[in-house]
Motif scaffolding. Structure first.
Motif, PDB file in Angstrom:
ATOM      1  N   ASP A 168      43.442  28.749  47.836  1.00  0.00           N
ATOM      2  CA  ASP A 168      44.431  29.587  48.491  1.00  0.00           C
ATOM      3  C   ASP A 168      44.757  29.007  49.883  1.00  0.00           C
ATOM      4  OD1 ASP A 168      46.067  31.741  49.087  1.00  0.00           O
ATOM      5  OD2 ASP A 168      44.577  33.272  48.620  1.00  0.00           O
ATOM      6  N   PHE A 196      43.146  33.045  53.362  1.00  0.00           N
ATOM      7  CA  PHE A 196      42.298  34.049  52.727  1.00  0.00           C
ATOM      8  C   PHE A 196      40.930  34.054  53.424  1.00  0.00           C
ATOM      9  CE2 PHE A 196      40.270  35.876  48.737  1.00  0.00           C
ATOM     10  CZ  PHE A 196      41.060  37.021  48.696  1.00  0.00           C
ATOM     11  N   PHE A 206      47.237  31.415  46.199  1.00  0.00           N
ATOM     12  CA  PHE A 206      46.451  31.861  45.050  1.00  0.00           C
ATOM     13  C   PHE A 206      47.173  31.651  43.727  1.00  0.00           C
ATOM     14  CE2 PHE A 206      44.869  34.931  41.951  1.00  0.00           C
ATOM     15  CZ  PHE A 206      43.564  34.485  41.884  1.00  0.00           C
ATOM     16  N   ALA A 216      39.046  30.098  44.963  1.00  0.00           N
ATOM     17  CA  ALA A 216      40.027  30.789  45.806  1.00  0.00           C
ATOM     18  C   ALA A 216      39.722  32.274  45.876  1.00  0.00           C
ATOM     19  CB  ALA A 216      41.426  30.563  45.237  1.00  0.00           C
ATOM     20  N   GLY A 217      38.450  32.617  46.057  1.00  0.00           N
ATOM     21  CA  GLY A 217      38.089  34.027  46.029  1.00  0.00           C
ATOM     22  C   GLY A 217      38.583  34.643  44.731  1.00  0.00           C
ATOM     23  N   MET A 218      38.449  33.904  43.644  1.00  0.00           N
ATOM     24  CA  MET A 218      39.050  34.308  42.361  1.00  0.00           C
ATOM     25  C   MET A 218      38.118  35.241  41.602  1.00  0.00           C
ATOM     26  SD  MET A 218      40.591  31.772  39.484  1.00  0.00           S
ATOM     27  CE  MET A 218      41.310  32.364  37.962  1.00  0.00           C
ATOM     28  N   SER A 219      38.604  36.424  41.340  1.00  0.00           N
ATOM     29  CA  SER A 219      37.796  37.438  40.668  1.00  0.00           C
ATOM     30  C   SER A 219      37.585  37.095  39.195  1.00  0.00           C
ATOM     31  CB  SER A 219      38.487  38.794  40.757  1.00  0.00           C
ATOM     32  OG  SER A 219      38.760  39.102  42.106  1.00  0.00           O
ATOM     33  N   LYS A 274      49.802  40.774  46.705  1.00  0.00           N
ATOM     34  CA  LYS A 274      49.921  39.326  46.579  1.00  0.00           C
ATOM     35  C   LYS A 274      50.051  38.951  45.101  1.00  0.00           C
ATOM     36  CE  LYS A 274      46.809  35.914  48.058  1.00  0.00           C
ATOM     37  NZ  LYS A 274      45.665  35.681  48.937  1.00  0.00           N
ATOM     38  N   GLY A 315      49.934  37.831  41.472  1.00  0.00           N
ATOM     39  CA  GLY A 315      48.902  37.315  40.573  1.00  0.00           C
ATOM     40  C   GLY A 315      47.485  37.737  40.882  1.00  0.00           C
ATOM     41  N   GLN A 340      44.217  40.565  41.806  1.00  0.00           N
ATOM     42  CA  GLN A 340      43.649  41.854  41.414  1.00  0.00           C
ATOM     43  C   GLN A 340      44.255  42.976  42.244  1.00  0.00           C
ATOM     44  OE1 GLN A 340      39.390  42.551  40.888  1.00  0.00           O
ATOM     45  NE2 GLN A 340      40.475  42.845  38.989  1.00  0.00           N
ATOM     46  N   ASP A 346      41.596  42.229  48.866  1.00  0.00           N
ATOM     47  CA  ASP A 346      40.153  42.267  48.625  1.00  0.00           C
ATOM     48  C   ASP A 346      39.446  42.803  49.873  1.00  0.00           C
ATOM     49  OD1 ASP A 346      40.775  41.186  46.215  1.00  0.00           O
ATOM     50  OD2 ASP A 346      39.656  39.319  46.485  1.00  0.00           O
ATOM     51  N   TYR A 381      33.499  37.002  42.671  1.00  0.00           N
ATOM     52  CA  TYR A 381      34.259  35.747  42.663  1.00  0.00           C
ATOM     53  C   TYR A 381      33.513  34.666  41.884  1.00  0.00           C
ATOM     54  CZ  TYR A 381      36.789  37.663  46.744  1.00  0.00           C
ATOM     55  OH  TYR A 381      37.535  38.425  47.604  1.00  0.00           O
TER      56      TYR A 381
HETATM   57  N1  GLN Z   1      40.166  38.174  44.279  1.00  0.00           N
HETATM   58  C1  GLN Z   1      41.558  38.342  44.030  1.00  0.00           C
HETATM   59  C2  GLN Z   1      41.935  37.811  42.681  1.00  0.00           C
HETATM   60  O1  GLN Z   1      41.249  37.019  42.120  1.00  0.00           O
HETATM   61  C3  GLN Z   1      42.439  37.718  45.107  1.00  0.00           C
HETATM   62  C4  GLN Z   1      42.227  36.253  45.314  1.00  0.00           C
HETATM   63  C5  GLN Z   1      43.105  35.675  46.394  1.00  0.00           C
HETATM   64  O2  GLN Z   1      44.028  36.318  46.869  1.00  0.00           O
HETATM   65  N2  GLN Z   1      42.808  34.468  46.798  1.00  0.00           N
HETATM   66  O3  GLN Z   1      42.927  38.194  42.138  1.00  0.00           O
END
Ligand code: GLN
Length: 262
Positions: free
Chosen positions: A45, A48, A86, A103-106, A150, A152, A154, A194, A222
């Motif tokens: 990202d 973030f 993201f 990318a802090g991806m859930s 944002k 795409g 969560q 998040d 994540y």
């Molecule tokens: N954790 C959230 C997701 O995966 C947002 C990740 C982000 O914005 N980088 O959808």
């Protein structure tokens, strides 16, 4: 926007340079098999924090950035980190332009159908934030208003699941910084983000406050992702390296560096 783009571009270029620099670590591990010369492309990202962001010195840093660097060092692989946003990072993974995404991806069930995830490395859930000092204090105050999410993410899924119930409309953004700005200027009255990211932003004085939290349906940790069935070797190295940096204290040091009060 133009300024932002050029900063983002500079960050991408800088990262490529940094990644080239780190290839000197390679010598130590070049005995480890045929893939050792491969340079993986990892997508991330843009804004973030504390996971990935450009700091005051213009360096692209964060928990994800440092964890990846520590794992690559531990496992002896080379990589180039591309800061894309993201949605773009996930698209790059999907199209094969990136080998992995951090990318802090859930780790969601829906995403597990398309991607293979590493072990979870950070817990998170969705929170809703509004302007601090404003009069938007709960979901009830969102009726007939526009909120920000944002693309795409969560947070966007969460907003979509609640929009009919609370009667708001959603405006989409590609990056968190622009989304927060929109709430501060009042075009949208709240944003879905998040919680660890929002809490960090608030601690840095971003002018927002958390008004609602979604800990039940939108609580997901994540993970590092690769395309399903692809890059199994990279995924294994990530998991092995993550285990090692957790055991030797590096992981805790990285998290503390970015989350302890300054
Ligand atoms: N954790 C959230 C997701 O995966 C947002 C990740 C982000 O914005 N980088 O959808």
């Amino acid at each position: 926007m133009k300024k932002f783009l050029s900063i983002a571009l500079a960050a991408v270029m800088m990262l490529s340079l940094a990644a080239c620099g780190s290839s000197s670590n390679k010598a130590e591990s070049s005995t480890e098999g045929s893939s050792s010369d491969k340079k993986y492309v990892i997508a991330t990202d843009t804004t973030f924090a504390p996971f990935e962001f450009t700091n005051d010195n213009g360096e692209f840093v964060g928990i994800d950035v440092d964890i990846l660097a520590a794992i690559a060092k531990d496992q002896g692989f080379k990589y180039e980190l591309n800061s894309l946003g993201f949605d773009a990072a996930v698209a790059a993974l999907e199209s094969g332009q990136a080998d992995g995404t951090i990318a802090g991806m859930s780790i969601t069930d829906e995403r597990k159908e398309k991607y293979d995830f590493s072990e979870a490395y950070y817990d998170s859930y969705v929170a809703v934030a509004a302007k601090d000092g404003g009069d938007v204090n709960s979901y009830a105050d969102l009726n007939g208003k526009k909120v920000a999410a944002k693309t795409g993410t969560q947070g966007a899924d969460c907003a979509e699941s609640l929009k009919d119930k609370y009667g708001f409309e959603i405006t989409y953004f590609d990056d968190s910084a622009t989304m927060y700005q929109d709430v501060l200027t009042g075009n949208t009255v709240a944003c879905f983000e998040d919680q660890p990211v929002m809490a960090y932003g608030i601690s840095q004085g971003n002018g927002l406050k958390i008004i609602e939290e979604e800990k039940d349906d939108f609580s997901t940790p994540y993970g590092f992702a690769v395309l399903k069935g692809k890059n199994a070797e990279l995924l294994k190295m990530f998991n092995d390296g993550l285990k090692n940096i957790k055991e030797d204290g590096t992981y805790d040091e990285i998290v503390a560096k970015y989350t302890e009060a300054k």
